[in-house]
Motif scaffolding. Structure first.
Motif, mmCIF file in Angstrom:
data_model
loop_
_atom_site.group_PDB
_atom_site.id
_atom_site.type_symbol
_atom_site.label_atom_id
_atom_site.label_comp_id
_atom_site.label_asym_id
_atom_site.label_seq_id
_atom_site.Cartn_x
_atom_site.Cartn_y
_atom_site.Cartn_z
ATOM 1 N N TYR A 164 -24.328 56.054 -2.090
ATOM 2 C CA TYR A 164 -24.200 54.632 -1.776
ATOM 3 C C TYR A 164 -24.813 54.368 -0.404
ATOM 4 O O TYR A 164 -24.727 55.202 0.495
ATOM 5 C CB TYR A 164 -22.732 54.207 -1.759
ATOM 6 N N GLY A 165 -25.444 53.227 -0.268
ATOM 7 C CA GLY A 165 -26.017 52.847 1.014
ATOM 8 C C GLY A 165 -27.445 53.319 1.221
ATOM 9 O O GLY A 165 -28.062 52.982 2.223
ATOM 10 N N ASP A 166 -27.984 54.093 0.293
ATOM 11 C CA ASP A 166 -29.372 54.549 0.390
ATOM 12 C C ASP A 166 -30.162 53.932 -0.755
ATOM 13 O O ASP A 166 -30.118 54.435 -1.887
ATOM 14 C CB ASP A 166 -29.453 56.070 0.344
ATOM 15 N N PRO A 167 -30.880 52.827 -0.501
ATOM 16 C CA PRO A 167 -31.572 52.115 -1.578
ATOM 17 C C PRO A 167 -32.691 52.922 -2.241
ATOM 18 O O PRO A 167 -33.185 52.528 -3.289
ATOM 19 C CB PRO A 167 -32.116 50.860 -0.893
ATOM 20 N N ARG A 168 -33.063 54.065 -1.658
ATOM 21 C CA ARG A 168 -34.076 54.901 -2.313
ATOM 22 C C ARG A 168 -33.582 55.403 -3.670
ATOM 23 O O ARG A 168 -34.375 55.780 -4.521
ATOM 24 C CB ARG A 168 -34.434 56.113 -1.444
ATOM 25 N N PHE A 169 -32.259 55.431 -3.875
ATOM 26 C CA PHE A 169 -31.679 55.938 -5.117
ATOM 27 C C PHE A 169 -31.236 54.829 -6.056
ATOM 28 O O PHE A 169 -30.657 55.101 -7.099
ATOM 29 C CB PHE A 169 -30.502 56.867 -4.805
ATOM 30 N N GLY A 170 -31.494 53.595 -5.683
ATOM 31 C CA GLY A 170 -31.119 52.473 -6.520
ATOM 32 C C GLY A 170 -30.043 51.626 -5.871
ATOM 33 O O GLY A 170 -29.424 52.011 -4.880
ATOM 34 N N LEU A 171 -29.841 50.467 -6.429
ATOM 35 C CA LEU A 171 -28.858 49.500 -5.943
ATOM 36 C C LEU A 171 -27.712 49.441 -6.955
ATOM 37 O O LEU A 171 -27.874 48.899 -8.048
ATOM 38 C CB LEU A 171 -29.512 48.129 -5.774
ATOM 39 N N PRO A 172 -26.571 50.022 -6.610
ATOM 40 C CA PRO A 172 -25.458 50.122 -7.558
ATOM 41 C C PRO A 172 -24.948 48.760 -8.022
ATOM 42 O O PRO A 172 -24.831 47.834 -7.240
ATOM 43 C CB PRO A 172 -24.370 50.854 -6.772
ATOM 44 N N LYS A 173 -24.621 48.685 -9.303
ATOM 45 C CA LYS A 173 -24.003 47.496 -9.880
ATOM 46 C C LYS A 173 -22.490 47.670 -10.001
ATOM 47 O O LYS A 173 -21.819 46.761 -10.465
ATOM 48 C CB LYS A 173 -24.590 47.224 -11.263
ATOM 49 N N ARG A 174 -21.980 48.849 -9.634
ATOM 50 C CA ARG A 174 -20.554 49.118 -9.725
ATOM 51 C C ARG A 174 -20.157 50.076 -8.609
ATOM 52 O O ARG A 174 -21.013 50.725 -8.024
ATOM 53 C CB ARG A 174 -20.164 49.639 -11.099
ATOM 54 N N ASP A 175 -18.879 50.154 -8.334
ATOM 55 C CA ASP A 175 -18.422 50.952 -7.193
ATOM 56 C C ASP A 175 -17.794 52.289 -7.585
ATOM 57 O O ASP A 175 -17.179 52.952 -6.749
ATOM 58 C CB ASP A 175 -17.450 50.147 -6.332
ATOM 59 N N ASP A 176 -17.962 52.709 -8.833
ATOM 60 C CA ASP A 176 -17.358 53.961 -9.284
ATOM 61 C C ASP A 176 -18.398 55.008 -9.688
ATOM 62 O O ASP A 176 -18.114 55.907 -10.479
ATOM 63 C CB ASP A 176 -16.406 53.698 -10.450
ATOM 64 N N LEU A 177 -19.598 54.917 -9.129
ATOM 65 C CA LEU A 177 -20.653 55.852 -9.520
ATOM 66 C C LEU A 177 -20.491 57.208 -8.834
ATOM 67 O O LEU A 177 -20.172 57.294 -7.650
ATOM 68 C CB LEU A 177 -22.029 55.271 -9.187
ATOM 69 N N HIS A 178 -20.692 58.239 -9.592
ATOM 70 C CA HIS A 178 -20.773 59.615 -9.126
ATOM 71 C C HIS A 178 -21.452 60.397 -10.246
ATOM 72 O O HIS A 178 -21.840 59.813 -11.266
ATOM 73 C CB HIS A 178 -19.387 60.185 -8.786
ATOM 74 N N PHE A 179 -21.616 61.664 -10.070
ATOM 75 C CA PHE A 179 -22.261 62.492 -11.087
ATOM 76 C C PHE A 179 -21.312 63.607 -11.520
ATOM 77 O O PHE A 179 -20.559 64.132 -10.696
ATOM 78 C CB PHE A 179 -23.531 63.148 -10.530
#
Length: 176
Positions: free
Chosen positions: A153-168
């Motif tokens: 989160y916070g690094d736009p090089r990886f995309g702009l999140p549409k949700r706050d529960d992203l992880h891998f």
């Protein structure tokens, strides 16, 4: 139908690679296939500088799939040390997804990771929300490790999140 050729990417391929990867993961064009992340992220998936950095790193490579002069697929491979390889950025032209090219590129990634880096296992990271993709990897012999990785989160090089529960989630496959 023209035969598919798989080869290492070269610097001259970067514009085509960038367009392919973006079309497979982001925006409305990605919805033509089943691997879209358009419901999870906006923004970019990668950029030309990132791709150039991958090509310049001896511990990474991009394998590309070509039908004649058309780039139709790619996959990133990387050496993570201690017999562990990694692949990511598996991209197939959205209108060609579901035809076996992804499986073929995964097999090429496995072979290249073994031959180039001596990998005995390969790890991948997948959004847990991508249940269909996780099931596909499980059919290819991947298993969930129980490990997770944070989304940057916070690094736009990886995309702009549409949700706050992203992880891998981390999945692993033992190589022969």
């Amino acid at each position: 139908m023209t035969e598919i050729t798989i080869r290492d990417a070269a610097a001259a391929d970067i514009p085509a690679l960038h367009a392919l990867i973006e079309s497979a993961y982001r925006g409305e064009a990605s919805r033509a296939g089943w691997t879209t992340e358009a419901d999870l992220l906006d923004g970019q998936r990668t950029d030309p500088d990132d791709l150039a950095g991958i090509l310049a790193d001896p511990k990474q490579a991009l394998l590309t799939a070509w039908r004649g002069e058309d780039l139709v697929g790619c996959v990133l491979i990387a050496d993570r040390g201690e017999g562990t390889g990694y692949f990511g950025m598996l991209s197939i032209r959205p209108t060609l997804q579901g035809g076996g090219l992804g499986r073929r590129l995964v097999n090429a990634a496995h072979a290249a990771l073994t031959d180039r880096f001596g990998a005995r296992r390969v790890r991948i990271s997948v959004f847990p929300q991508r249940e269909t993709l996780i099931a596909w990897y499980e059919r290819l012999g991947y298993r969930r490790t129980g490990d997770t990785l944070p989304f940057p989160y916070g690094d736009p090089r990886f995309g702009l999140p549409k949700r706050d529960d992203l992880h891998f989630i981390v999945m692993q496959h033992e190589l022969a």
